[in-house]
Design an enzyme around this catalytic site. Sequence first.
Site, PDB file in Angstrom:
ATOM      1  N   LYS A 184       1.097  -1.039   0.344  1.00  0.00           N
ATOM      2  CA  LYS A 184      -0.192  -0.148   0.246  1.00  0.00           C
ATOM      3  C   LYS A 184       0.447   1.414  -0.015  1.00  0.00           C
ATOM      4  CE  LYS A 184      -4.526   0.396   0.421  1.00  0.00           C
ATOM      5  NZ  LYS A 184      -4.925  -0.364  -0.619  1.00  0.00           N
TER       6      LYS A 184
HETATM    7  P1  NAD Z   1     -12.652   7.919  -3.578  1.00  0.00           P
HETATM    8  O1  NAD Z   1     -11.875   9.089  -3.624  1.00  0.00           O
HETATM    9  O2  NAD Z   1     -13.140   7.419  -5.339  1.00  0.00           O
HETATM   10  O3  NAD Z   1     -13.841   8.719  -2.415  1.00  0.00           O
HETATM   11  C1  NAD Z   1     -13.608   8.496  -1.465  1.00  0.00           C
HETATM   12  C2  NAD Z   1     -15.438   8.436  -0.796  1.00  0.00           C
HETATM   13  O4  NAD Z   1     -15.067   8.702   0.724  1.00  0.00           O
HETATM   14  C3  NAD Z   1     -15.476   9.565  -1.497  1.00  0.00           C
HETATM   15  O5  NAD Z   1     -16.493  10.000  -1.788  1.00  0.00           O
HETATM   16  C4  NAD Z   1     -15.685  10.816  -0.490  1.00  0.00           C
HETATM   17  O6  NAD Z   1     -15.577  11.926  -0.606  1.00  0.00           O
HETATM   18  C5  NAD Z   1     -15.515   9.883   0.593  1.00  0.00           C
HETATM   19  N1  NAD Z   1     -15.278  10.098   2.127  1.00  0.00           N
HETATM   20  C6  NAD Z   1     -14.207  10.301   2.808  1.00  0.00           C
HETATM   21  N2  NAD Z   1     -14.489  10.518   4.450  1.00  0.00           N
HETATM   22  C7  NAD Z   1     -15.713  10.582   4.416  1.00  0.00           C
HETATM   23  C8  NAD Z   1     -16.742  10.074   5.772  1.00  0.00           C
HETATM   24  N3  NAD Z   1     -15.625  10.310   6.911  1.00  0.00           N
HETATM   25  N4  NAD Z   1     -17.481   9.873   5.523  1.00  0.00           N
HETATM   26  C9  NAD Z   1     -18.336   9.962   4.483  1.00  0.00           C
HETATM   27  N5  NAD Z   1     -17.988   9.667   2.983  1.00  0.00           N
HETATM   28  C10 NAD Z   1     -16.556  10.219   3.254  1.00  0.00           C
HETATM   29  O7  NAD Z   1     -11.940   6.494  -2.694  1.00  0.00           O
HETATM   30  P2  NAD Z   1     -12.494   4.897  -4.134  1.00  0.00           P
HETATM   31  O8  NAD Z   1     -11.705   4.134  -4.567  1.00  0.00           O
HETATM   32  O9  NAD Z   1     -13.977   4.877  -3.658  1.00  0.00           O
HETATM   33  O10 NAD Z   1     -12.369   4.200  -2.045  1.00  0.00           O
HETATM   34  C11 NAD Z   1     -13.577   4.014  -1.034  1.00  0.00           C
HETATM   35  C12 NAD Z   1     -12.797   2.593   0.058  1.00  0.00           C
HETATM   36  O11 NAD Z   1     -12.573   1.585  -0.537  1.00  0.00           O
HETATM   37  C13 NAD Z   1     -11.147   2.463   0.886  1.00  0.00           C
HETATM   38  O12 NAD Z   1     -11.447   2.134   1.530  1.00  0.00           O
HETATM   39  C14 NAD Z   1     -10.407   2.001   0.013  1.00  0.00           C
HETATM   40  O13 NAD Z   1      -8.963   1.484   0.198  1.00  0.00           O
HETATM   41  C15 NAD Z   1     -11.505   0.547  -1.016  1.00  0.00           C
HETATM   42  N6  NAD Z   1     -10.780   0.468  -1.726  1.00  0.00           N
HETATM   43  C16 NAD Z   1     -11.103   0.898  -2.739  1.00  0.00           C
HETATM   44  C17 NAD Z   1     -10.198  -0.387  -4.309  1.00  0.00           C
HETATM   45  C18 NAD Z   1     -10.719   1.114  -5.553  1.00  0.00           C
HETATM   46  O14 NAD Z   1     -10.504  -0.114  -6.512  1.00  0.00           O
HETATM   47  N7  NAD Z   1     -10.691   1.819  -5.451  1.00  0.00           N
HETATM   48  C19 NAD Z   1     -10.046  -1.559  -4.091  1.00  0.00           C
HETATM   49  C20 NAD Z   1     -10.275  -1.645  -2.775  1.00  0.00           C
HETATM   50  C21 NAD Z   1     -10.768  -0.863  -1.632  1.00  0.00           C
END
Ligand code: NAD
Length: 419
Positions: A108
């Site tokens: 990561k």
């Molecule tokens: P992103 O940056 O596209 O979106 C994150 C979202 O969370 C945004 O809408 C942001 O405004 C919101 N957010 C942040 N803090 C917040 C809070 N306190 N309350 C409510 N909303 C909040 O990120 P993503 O890629 O969608 O990732 C989201 C989660 O999924 C993370 O935990 C990430 O590790 C996990 N994840 C992502 C992927 C991927 O392919 N992108 C894969 C596996 C896991």
Amino acid sequence: MFDIYSGPVFGMARQQFLQAADILEIPQDQRDRLLYPKRAIAVTCPIHRDDGSTVVYEGYRVQHHLSLGPAKGGVRFSPHVDIGEVAALSLWMSWKCALMNLPYGGAKGGVRVDPYSLSLKELEALSRRFMQELIPFVGPHVDVMAPDIGTNEQVMAWFMDTYSNDAGQTVTEIVTGKPVSCGGTVGRREATGRGVTHTIVRAAEEINLNLAQSTAVIQGFGNVGSVAANELHALGVKILAISDHTAAYHDPKGLNIPEIIAYVAKHGVLKGYSTECLTDPNTILTIKCDVLVPAAVERVITEEIANKIECRIIAEAANGPTTLEADAVFAKRPEIFIIPDILCNSGGVTVSYFEWVQDLQQFFWEEEEIISRMKKIMDKGFYDTVKSAKELKVSNRMAATCAGLKRVHLAKQARGLFP
Ligand code: NAD
């Protein structure tokens, strides 16, 4: 030992590891080798701001192990990043890749920055500088990065371009989650949210829940949350509430998800979409629904919230959304089916694996093939987890963690310890 990682997020991952190591009866002297990351790299990333000043950001890359293949994992740009959080996320990536039988160790990365505060030019400068600093430590067979919170396809394109310029040739396989126009795969952008929805379909079958007549609440409306919302909406699920870091909306009649996705595509965030259904973001996780999807950040489901949650399925789209104390509450609430993060959001790394394989072979697949192969791999992970949870009489999280940890342990044992 290894004080640099200390903090609530690594503490949580460590505790989960120790519980799984106890269940698997892993000898004490072999535990630290499995727990602590192989390498942690800290980098300083100076960039020019648009106003001519210079600013410096701190960045990290943690490679948990390389025993099964290259390290693999996302990079997040977030003001909350610290090395303990990044290390914890690298551990979860290891168990996730091993659970899904992918030939990777976990990794990561992160930069401590609010990406929303940067102009596009500044974001490009930071992305390129971060990759530049890491070039000596990554490679298509060493460590392959991908998007996470605050990063996206464009950031991956800049990473790939920076690495390729250094190599003197185009090296598409250095990152996954790139745009399709420069070596990305169809279906990667949607993969995590699509996979989340697929596990929800399987969990609903397990508990006899008719999804077409059910309701959902989603926290986080970025890549993962918005795609999951769209997919659930397409299955007829009524989305009662959504939130991001700027706003939260609740409508008992169901929100218009396609309209909200179009709004966010234009404005970047939820804020300003509506004044009528605004709600308190702090109450979103406790709204009564059938499917609760935390898709934002770690440790949002605390003990207090766990006691108040009223749902049938929790689909952990985010990494590490549930604290240890909340897990203890859920142990006494078997009516809630939890799809643990390392299973629920594994569609992302699974399709990243397909992207890497396609880039290495320079031979690209159709989207239908991507989706059907992803579902096949996720189904195996899902049914193995549910079966072993029943057999071992442990939670789905522990069953999934044990399966991943066992594979890494066996690989390390078979390879031996050098020198
Ligand atoms: P992103 O940056 O596209 O979106 C994150 C979202 O969370 C945004 O809408 C942001 O405004 C919101 N957010 C942040 N803090 C917040 C809070 N306190 N309350 C409510 N909303 C909040 O990120 P993503 O890629 O969608 O990732 C989201 C989660 O999924 C993370 O935990 C990430 O590790 C996990 N994840 C992502 C992927 C991927 O392919 N992108 C894969 C596996 C896991």
